[in-house]
Design an enzyme around this catalytic site. Structure first.
Site, mmCIF file in Angstrom:
data_model
loop_
_atom_site.group_PDB
_atom_site.id
_atom_site.type_symbol
_atom_site.label_atom_id
_atom_site.label_comp_id
_atom_site.label_asym_id
_atom_site.label_seq_id
_atom_site.Cartn_x
_atom_site.Cartn_y
_atom_site.Cartn_z
ATOM 1 C CD GLU A 181 37.994 -58.420 -31.695
ATOM 2 O OE1 GLU A 181 37.324 -57.580 -31.524
ATOM 3 O OE2 GLU A 181 38.808 -59.456 -31.721
ATOM 4 C CG HIS A 209 36.759 -52.612 -30.272
ATOM 5 N ND1 HIS A 209 36.854 -53.505 -29.490
ATOM 6 C CD2 HIS A 209 38.681 -52.520 -30.905
ATOM 7 C CE1 HIS A 209 38.034 -54.419 -30.328
ATOM 8 N NE2 HIS A 209 39.121 -53.721 -30.657
ATOM 9 C CG ASP A 235 28.272 -50.577 -40.749
ATOM 10 O OD1 ASP A 235 29.458 -51.068 -41.001
ATOM 11 O OD2 ASP A 235 27.924 -49.838 -42.060
ATOM 12 C CG HIS A 236 31.008 -46.478 -41.237
ATOM 13 N ND1 HIS A 236 30.052 -48.185 -41.902
ATOM 14 C CD2 HIS A 236 31.648 -45.940 -41.955
ATOM 15 C CE1 HIS A 236 31.006 -48.377 -42.581
ATOM 16 N NE2 HIS A 236 32.266 -47.330 -43.079
ATOM 17 C CB CYS A 262 43.306 -53.928 -28.000
ATOM 18 S SG CYS A 262 42.477 -55.589 -29.551
ATOM 19 C CG HIS A 306 41.930 -51.433 -32.665
ATOM 20 N ND1 HIS A 306 42.270 -51.019 -30.945
ATOM 21 C CD2 HIS A 306 41.696 -52.189 -33.104
ATOM 22 C CE1 HIS A 306 41.661 -52.344 -31.357
ATOM 23 N NE2 HIS A 306 41.174 -52.859 -31.911
ATOM 24 C CG HIS A 333 37.790 -55.314 -34.735
ATOM 25 N ND1 HIS A 333 39.322 -56.525 -35.507
ATOM 26 C CD2 HIS A 333 38.230 -54.933 -34.385
ATOM 27 C CE1 HIS A 333 40.028 -56.295 -33.914
ATOM 28 N NE2 HIS A 333 39.575 -55.162 -33.318
#
Ligand code: NI
Length: 136
Positions: free
Chosen positions: A125, A15, A80-81, A34, A40, A42
């Site tokens: 997170e 994100h 996811d991904h 961020c 980047h 998480h």
């Protein structure tokens, strides 16, 4: 008598926290790292808790297999991904902070759960930073 049934889940996602209507200086000062323009990632962990009465016939509040499948189809398959800003419609105009992500997750699960069940979602997170939402 109400019982809470919980299931843990996990997804990896990228994100960027950014407001296009702010200057880059203001974005940097509020969102720090961020706001990295190249995104980047998480490792998000999730706890989904469902509260309700025990069904006298089955002995369940909710069949955990059904809860597991809801989390997979509504959350893991969707997030996811993925790059949350780019790939996930809900974040097209919504900053994907942990707070906003947990509300989106709650709303997606609430929509498929039996309406007599209460829901609480906790989103980690990082191992030390986490947010919770129960619809209030
Ligand atoms: Ni981040």
């Amino acid at each position: 008598m109400k019982i809470t049934v919980s299931r843990k889940a996990h997804f990896n996602a990228a994100h960027r926290l950014h407001r296009p209507d702010w200057s880059s200086e203001k974005n940097d000062s509020v969102f720090g790292k961020c706001n990295n323009p190249n995104f980047h990632g998480h490792n998000y962990d999730l706890t989904v808790s469902v509260t309700g009465e025990i069904d006298p016939e089955t002995g369940y509040v909710i069949d955990v297999k059904i809860l597991k499948d809801f989390i997979k189809t509504e959350i893991e398959d969707a997030f996811d991904h993925k790059n949350l800003n780019v790939d996930v419609l809900e974040f097209k105009n919504l900053n994907p902070t942990a707070e906003n992500i947990v509300v989106v997750i709650y709303n997606k699960l609430k929509a498929v759960l039996n309406s007599n069940l209460e829901l609480q979602v906790t989103l980690f997170e990082t191992p030390r930073n986490f947010v919770s939402y129960a619809g209030i």
